[in-house]
Design a protein around this motif. Structure first.
Motif, PDB file in Angstrom:
ATOM      1  N   ALA A 235       0.809  -1.225   0.000  1.00  0.00           N
ATOM      2  CA  ALA A 235       0.000   0.000   0.000  1.00  0.00           C
ATOM      3  C   ALA A 235       0.843   1.276   0.000  1.00  0.00           C
TER       4      ALA A 235
ATOM      5  N   LEU B  71       0.985   3.968  -3.110  1.00  0.00           N
ATOM      6  CA  LEU B  71       0.556   5.353  -2.874  1.00  0.00           C
ATOM      7  C   LEU B  71       1.673   6.333  -3.226  1.00  0.00           C
TER       8      LEU B  71
ATOM      9  N   LEU C  62      -4.236   0.166  -6.720  1.00  0.00           N
ATOM     10  CA  LEU C  62      -4.911   0.601  -5.498  1.00  0.00           C
ATOM     11  C   LEU C  62      -6.420   0.392  -5.606  1.00  0.00           C
TER      12      LEU C  62
ATOM     13  N   ALA D   4      -8.724  -1.943  -3.174  1.00  0.00           N
ATOM     14  CA  ALA D   4      -9.779  -1.291  -2.389  1.00  0.00           C
ATOM     15  C   ALA D   4     -11.153  -1.914  -2.595  1.00  0.00           C
TER      16      ALA D   4
ATOM     17  N   LEU E 248      -5.708   1.142   3.481  1.00  0.00           N
ATOM     18  CA  LEU E 248      -5.280   2.253   2.630  1.00  0.00           C
ATOM     19  C   LEU E 248      -5.509   3.595   3.322  1.00  0.00           C
TER      20      LEU E 248
END
Length: 252
Positions: free
Chosen positions: A207, A211, A230, A234, A243
């Motif tokens: 994660a 990011l 991502l 999610a 996250l």
């Protein structure tokens, strides 16, 4: 997560502070030094002990190299280090048995020694293979992108080795932008396959790296691939919470 060589188990995070990589590395280095001392003192199976000592020193040397390359993302190094330390502990115990110490000890050594040496040498060889693979995933100068070969430590769980290979590629600015985008897209595809893959990616520290790539990626393609990964991660509420923690946003 992995238990022993090739198994999958719990996260192993524990509640205490995380040791620095240098501190963790001190154990296998110390074990290799003790193996070398025990080899010098061995009085039976001397050639086999010498071979164990040679491989143990190679393991220690390669760990130093891997630790220098690992930079901030060092989870694979720590996991391989833990397995190699077990192999070195076994090697040390075996070589110490070869020091003359009474009739019973010599009988046990003679009757079981050959098989024990074969197994110990195989474990050390596996650790060396793990380390060669480990060094390769931190080496952007081989011009081959992410490494997707299978190390012995992940022989029963190829997904783990792929995740370990992709994440250093995503993390390191030394890799070509196209390789970083390709690695992020590969993680997105893995995450789409099933929830277990999502869990592995998150547990292995994916994660924050994704990011960071989304925020500071070297190309639009890399940022788009990070966003896709991502988004795939999610898809489950518990993953969204992970996250959000990485973003320091309290869940609603």
């Amino acid at each position: 997560m992995m238990n022993g060589r090739g198994g999958v188990g719990g996260g192993g995070g524990g509640g205490g502070p995380v040791k620095g990589l240098g501190e963790v590395l001190s154990l296998p280095i110390l074990l290799a030094e003790r193996v070398a001392k025990a080899v010098d003192e061995a009085e039976s199976f001397r050639s086999e002990c010498a071979e164990v000592g040679r491989l143990a020193e190679q393991v220690a040397t390669m760990f130093r190299s891997a630790a220098r390359r690992a930079a901030a993302y060092d989870r694979p190094v720590r996991r391989v280090l833990a397995e190699a330390s077990k192999s070195l502990e076994r090697a040390l115990a075996l070589v110490r048995r070869c020091k003359r110490s009474g009739v019973l000890r010599r009988v046990v050594t003679i009757t079981t020694g050959s098989a024990d040496f074969r197994k110990t040498l195989a474990l050390l060889d596996a650790s060396l293979a793990d380390l060669r693979w480990l060094i390769s995933i931190y080496s952007p100068d081989d011009d081959s992108g992410a490494v997707i070969s299978l190390p012995p430590i992940a022989s029963t769980d190829p997904i783990l080795s792929w995740v370990w290979s992709y994440l250093p590629t995503i993390h390191s600015a030394a890799h070509h932008p196209a390789d970083r985008a390709e690695a992020a897209q590969a993680l997105a595809n893995l995450a789409l396959d099933n929830d277990r893959n999502k869990k592995i990616i998150l547990e292995e520290g994916g994660a924050p790296l994704l990011l960071a790539l989304l925020r500071d990626g070297p190309s639009i393609d890399a940022q788009i691939a990070a966003a896709a990964a991502l988004a795939s991660l999610a898809s489950a509420p518990e993953h969204v919470a992970v996250l959000l923690r990485e973003l320091a946003i309290p869940p609603s």
